[in-house]
Design an enzyme around this catalytic site. Structure first.
Site, PDB file in Angstrom:
ATOM      1  N   SER A 213      12.414   0.827  -2.147  1.00 15.40           N
ATOM      2  CA  SER A 213      11.901  -0.548  -2.101  1.00 15.40           C
ATOM      3  C   SER A 213      13.035  -1.513  -1.806  1.00 15.40           C
ATOM      4  CB  SER A 213      11.263  -0.905  -3.446  1.00 15.40           C
ATOM      5  OG  SER A 213      11.070  -2.307  -3.547  1.00 15.40           O
TER       6      SER A 213
ATOM      7  N   ARG B 104       3.051   5.104  -8.800  1.00  9.23           N
ATOM      8  CA  ARG B 104       3.172   5.008 -10.265  1.00  9.23           C
ATOM      9  C   ARG B 104       3.612   6.297 -10.951  1.00  9.23           C
ATOM     10  NH1 ARG B 104      -1.116   1.934  -8.844  1.00  9.23           N
ATOM     11  NH2 ARG B 104      -1.069  -0.287  -9.340  1.00  9.23           N
TER      12      ARG B 104
ATOM     13  N   TYR C 156       9.812  -6.155   3.609  1.00  8.53           N
ATOM     14  CA  TYR C 156       8.819  -7.165   3.941  1.00  8.53           C
ATOM     15  C   TYR C 156       9.382  -7.946   5.119  1.00  8.53           C
ATOM     16  CZ  TYR C 156       6.747  -6.181  -0.620  1.00  8.53           C
ATOM     17  OH  TYR C 156       6.150  -5.571  -1.686  1.00  8.53           O
TER      18      TYR C 156
ATOM     19  N   ARG D  56      -2.856  11.996  -7.953  1.00  4.52           N
ATOM     20  CA  ARG D  56      -2.435  12.418  -9.288  1.00  4.52           C
ATOM     21  C   ARG D  56      -2.428  13.932  -9.455  1.00  4.52           C
ATOM     22  NH1 ARG D  56      -1.039   7.948  -8.547  1.00  4.52           N
ATOM     23  NH2 ARG D  56      -1.866   6.063  -9.494  1.00  4.52           N
TER      24      ARG D  56
ATOM     25  N   GLN E 235      11.891   0.383   2.682  1.00  5.72           N
ATOM     26  CA  GLN E 235      10.743  -0.523   2.750  1.00  5.72           C
ATOM     27  C   GLN E 235      11.254  -1.946   2.921  1.00  5.72           C
ATOM     28  OE1 GLN E 235       9.989  -2.723  -0.107  1.00  5.72           O
ATOM     29  NE2 GLN E 235       8.406  -3.716   1.129  1.00  5.72           N
TER      30      GLN E 235
ATOM     31  N   SER F 112      -2.591   2.409   3.037  1.00 10.61           N
ATOM     32  CA  SER F 112      -2.233   2.019   1.666  1.00 10.61           C
ATOM     33  C   SER F 112      -2.905   0.704   1.319  1.00 10.61           C
ATOM     34  CB  SER F 112      -0.700   1.856   1.575  1.00 10.61           C
ATOM     35  OG  SER F 112      -0.319   1.367   0.299  1.00 10.61           O
TER      36      SER F 112
ATOM     37  N   ARG G 113      -2.268 -11.191  -9.837  1.00  7.45           N
ATOM     38  CA  ARG G 113      -1.824 -10.310 -10.931  1.00  7.45           C
ATOM     39  C   ARG G 113      -1.972 -11.073 -12.244  1.00  7.45           C
ATOM     40  NH1 ARG G 113       2.244  -7.245  -8.050  1.00  7.45           N
ATOM     41  NH2 ARG G 113       1.438  -6.971  -5.938  1.00  7.45           N
TER      42      ARG G 113
ATOM     43  N   GLY H 140      -1.941   6.036  -2.821  1.00  8.33           N
ATOM     44  CA  GLY H 140      -2.915   5.343  -3.659  1.00  8.33           C
ATOM     45  C   GLY H 140      -3.728   6.314  -4.494  1.00  8.33           C
TER      46      GLY H 140
ATOM     47  N   THR I 112       6.097  -3.318   5.146  1.00  8.18           N
ATOM     48  CA  THR I 112       4.908  -3.547   4.313  1.00  8.18           C
ATOM     49  C   THR I 112       4.144  -4.734   4.874  1.00  8.18           C
ATOM     50  OG1 THR I 112       5.972  -2.610   2.392  1.00  8.18           O
ATOM     51  CG2 THR I 112       4.088  -4.039   1.973  1.00  8.18           C
TER      52      THR I 112
ATOM     53  N   HIS J  23      -1.570  -0.723  -1.433  1.00  4.83           N
ATOM     54  CA  HIS J  23      -0.507  -1.172  -2.343  1.00  4.83           C
ATOM     55  C   HIS J  23      -0.842  -0.767  -3.785  1.00  4.83           C
ATOM     56  CE1 HIS J  23       2.954  -4.157  -1.791  1.00  4.83           C
ATOM     57  NE2 HIS J  23       3.030  -3.888  -3.077  1.00  4.83           N
TER      58      HIS J  23
ATOM     59  N   LYS K  73       3.183  -0.081   6.739  1.00  6.90           N
ATOM     60  CA  LYS K  73       2.585   0.305   5.447  1.00  6.90           C
ATOM     61  C   LYS K  73       1.531  -0.728   5.050  1.00  6.90           C
ATOM     62  CE  LYS K  73       4.022   1.197   0.618  1.00  6.90           C
ATOM     63  NZ  LYS K  73       3.517   0.104  -0.205  1.00  6.90           N
TER      64      LYS K  73
HETATM   65  C1  LIG Z   1       5.342  -1.277  -9.960  1.00 13.87           C
HETATM   66  C2  LIG Z   1       5.091  -1.171  -8.491  1.00 13.87           C
HETATM   67  C3  LIG Z   1       5.975  -1.771  -7.604  1.00 13.87           C
HETATM   68  C4  LIG Z   1       5.742  -1.680  -6.242  1.00 13.87           C
HETATM   69  N1  LIG Z   1       6.650  -2.234  -5.386  1.00 13.87           N
HETATM   70  C5  LIG Z   1       6.446  -2.135  -4.054  1.00 13.87           C
HETATM   71  C6  LIG Z   1       7.388  -2.675  -3.156  1.00 13.87           C
HETATM   72  O1  LIG Z   1       8.405  -3.225  -3.554  1.00 13.87           O
HETATM   73  N2  LIG Z   1       7.124  -2.577  -1.830  1.00 13.87           N
HETATM   74  C7  LIG Z   1       5.982  -1.954  -1.355  1.00 13.87           C
HETATM   75  O2  LIG Z   1       5.776  -1.886  -0.149  1.00 13.87           O
HETATM   76  N3  LIG Z   1       5.095  -1.398  -2.198  1.00 13.87           N
HETATM   77  C8  LIG Z   1       5.305  -1.467  -3.524  1.00 13.87           C
HETATM   78  N4  LIG Z   1       4.396  -0.896  -4.375  1.00 13.87           N
HETATM   79  C9  LIG Z   1       3.266  -0.111  -3.830  1.00 13.87           C
HETATM   80  C10 LIG Z   1       3.663   1.364  -3.655  1.00 13.87           C
HETATM   81  O3  LIG Z   1       4.570   1.526  -2.596  1.00 13.87           O
HETATM   82  C11 LIG Z   1       2.453   2.242  -3.353  1.00 13.87           C
HETATM   83  O4  LIG Z   1       1.790   1.760  -2.218  1.00 13.87           O
HETATM   84  C12 LIG Z   1       1.457   2.387  -4.510  1.00 13.87           C
HETATM   85  O5  LIG Z   1       2.118   2.371  -5.753  1.00 13.87           O
HETATM   86  C13 LIG Z   1       0.668   3.685  -4.349  1.00 13.87           C
HETATM   87  O6  LIG Z   1      -0.316   3.808  -5.324  1.00 13.87           O
HETATM   88  P1  LIG Z   1      -0.120   4.673  -6.677  1.00 13.87           P
HETATM   89  O7  LIG Z   1       0.764   3.872  -7.555  1.00 13.87           O
HETATM   90  O8  LIG Z   1      -1.517   4.764  -7.179  1.00 13.87           O
HETATM   91  O9  LIG Z   1       0.466   6.008  -6.297  1.00 13.87           O
HETATM   92  C14 LIG Z   1       4.608  -0.982  -5.748  1.00 13.87           C
HETATM   93  C15 LIG Z   1       3.729  -0.369  -6.649  1.00 13.87           C
HETATM   94  C16 LIG Z   1       3.956  -0.454  -8.007  1.00 13.87           C
HETATM   95  C17 LIG Z   1       2.992   0.206  -8.939  1.00 13.87           C
HETATM   96  O1  LIG Z   2       4.641  -5.616  -7.460  1.00  8.65           O
HETATM   97  C1  LIG Z   2       4.486  -5.134  -6.340  1.00  8.65           C
HETATM   98  O2  LIG Z   2       3.464  -4.505  -6.007  1.00  8.65           O
HETATM   99  C2  LIG Z   2       5.505  -5.323  -5.344  1.00  8.65           C
HETATM  100  O3  LIG Z   2       5.270  -4.998  -4.212  1.00  8.65           O
HETATM  101  C3  LIG Z   2       6.786  -5.939  -5.699  1.00  8.65           C
HETATM  102  C4  LIG Z   2       7.258  -6.983  -4.930  1.00  8.65           C
HETATM  103  C5  LIG Z   2       8.457  -7.568  -5.283  1.00  8.65           C
HETATM  104  C6  LIG Z   2       9.189  -7.096  -6.348  1.00  8.65           C
HETATM  105  C7  LIG Z   2       8.732  -6.030  -7.073  1.00  8.65           C
HETATM  106  C8  LIG Z   2       7.524  -5.428  -6.750  1.00  8.65           C
END
Ligand SMILES: Cc1cc2nc3c(=O)[nH]c(=O)nc-3n(C[C@H](O)[C@H](O)[C@H](O)COP(=O)(O)O)c2cc1C
Ligand SMILES: O=C(O)C(=O)c1ccccc1
Length: 363
Positions: free
Chosen positions: A103, A306, A129, A286, A127, A249, A164, A283, A155, A251, A227
């Site tokens: 990330s 996660r 933005y 598990r 990754q 995805s 949120r 997404g 992304t 997200h 993504k």
């Molecule tokens: C705590 C958290 C932080 C995340 N941060 C980012 C991020 O910084 N950039 C991004 O593209 N996706 C982020 N994601 C999305 C993940 O890359 C991913 O698409 C998603 O977690 C997949 O689903 P899952 O958690 O059910 O496996 C984040 C997801 C979580 C849960």
């Molecule tokens: O929380 C998120 O899903 C996410 O993409 C993110 C974005 C910036 C900082 C940390 C997580």
């Protein structure tokens, strides 16, 4: 243990606002629930009396032969789950022989993260933005390419953050001492505004296909992946703009609540892609069986978000080692019991679908 148990044990170790930040989806949590629920409507068509004594679970992603079709999704702020954060994740990916998404909100620089695993052959995707600060964005891209990052994951699903509610109820930024070295955000900058304000200051919501894909192409020879694709239309645009692949995805259900499960969106994206573009998906994965089902529906590889966080919270690198082993073992066994010897044997004929009237239908 299974991934649900890892979730419960890992979550129990975290302060509530942090656990909520990691585990929540957006708004009514509908898409979050849909992601995991979608798998059960597909049933496996087990095949018998096939010699499966030497299953080959490996596949190639970002030019690297990985041990099974899984990558670790880029999830920010892993330091909040465990002090070793992304360093531990990188070591676990190396041990398991898979690739890692980093990330841009990692708590360690990609140089340090890559040092933990690249000697074992891990390939890394960074990754990003679309950033308002183009000078900084270009600097990061050039540095990543020079450092050996194989792909940029753009992304595309977050021009603005999803709703949120948990973040309005409790401040998850309880643990101090964090920075975001890749994008140059210091602890002071991070604390001076809310997560959403910080994100809006950083992220460029004018992003678009016509400007940003050619812009990235002009800057780098790294692979470019988009993504956050959820539709046939956007799959076709990704092909038109010549990106190397897409990650279907939503997200992890954290952006637009009400979009379908990614497993369901995958079907229309694969239909539109017709084999002309690599299609990955994340997404709600598990189990190894979930990975098998997505491959049978046409995905080239799956990613998990996660589960990494939960395993880090449970036991740092050891936790992530365990999570990846559980998924690989389960995936291998599923292949064997479906009579598949290699990834290429996994096809639509391995699944049927339970219709709403309770009748199984071939795909
Ligand atoms: C705590 C958290 C932080 C995340 N941060 C980012 C991020 O910084 N950039 C991004 O593209 N996706 C982020 N994601 C999305 C993940 O890359 C991913 O698409 C998603 O977690 C997949 O689903 P899952 O958690 O059910 O496996 C984040 C997801 C979580 C849960
Ligand atoms: O929380 C998120 O899903 C996410 O993409 C993110 C974005 C910036 C900082 C940390 C997580």
């Amino acid at each position: 243990m299974n991934i649900e148990e890892l979730r419960d044990i890992g979550t129990a170790k975290l302060p509530k606002p942090i656990a909520d930040f990691f585990n929540s989806g957006s708004t009514y949590q509908e898409t979050l629930a849909a992601n995991t629920a979608a798998f059960s409507k597909y049933k496996l068509r087990s095949r018998v009396l096939v010699d499966v004594s030497k299953p080959d679970t490996s596949t190639v992603v970002f030019g690297n032969r990985i041990s099974f079709p899984l990558c670790v999704s880029p999830a920010g702020i892993q330091g909040m789950a465990h002090p070793d954060g992304e360093l531990a994740t990188s070591r676990a990916c190396a041990k398991a022989g898979i690739n890692m998404g980093i990330s841009s909100f990692a708590n360690y620089d990609f140089d340090e993260i890559m040092k933990q695993g690249e000697s074992s052959g891990v390939h890394y995707a960074l990754q990003m933005y679309t950033m308002r600060d183009k000078v900084l964005q270009e600097k990061i891209i050039r540095r990543a390419e020079a450092r050996g990052v194989k792909a940029i994951l753009l992304t595309a699903d977050s021009p603005v953050l999803g709703v949120r509610w948990n973040e309005h109820k409790g401040d998850f930024r309880a643990i101090t001492g964090f920075e975001f070295p890749i994008i140059g955000i210091t602890e002071e900058m991070w604390r001076s505004s809310s997560h959403e304000e910080m994100f809006d200051k950083f992220n460029d919501d004018t992003h678009n296909w016509a400007r940003d894909i050619p812009y990235l192409r002009s800057l780098t020879k790294m692979e470019i992946w988009v993504k956050g694709i959820m539709t046939a239309e956007d799959t076709l645009l990704a092909i038109k703009h010549g990106v190397n692949g897409i990650l279907v995805s939503n997200h992890g259900g954290r952006q637009l609540d009400g979009v379908p499960a990614t497993l369901d969106a995958l079907v229309e994206c694969v239909g539109a892609g017709q084999g002309r573009i690599k299609i990955h998906v994340d997404g709600g994965f598990r189990s190894g069986t979930d990975i098998f089902k997505a491959l049978a529906l046409g995905a080239d590889c799956c990613w998990v978000g996660r589960p990494t966080i939960w395993s880090l919270a449970y036991k740092g690198q050891e936790g992530v080692d365990l999570m990846l082993k559980l998924l690989q073992d389960d995936f291998r066994r599923c292949m064997q019991l479906c009579g598949c010897r290699t990834i290429k044997d996994i096809s639509r004929s391995c699944l049927s679908r339970m219709n709403s009237d309770g009748v199984l239908a071939r795909l």
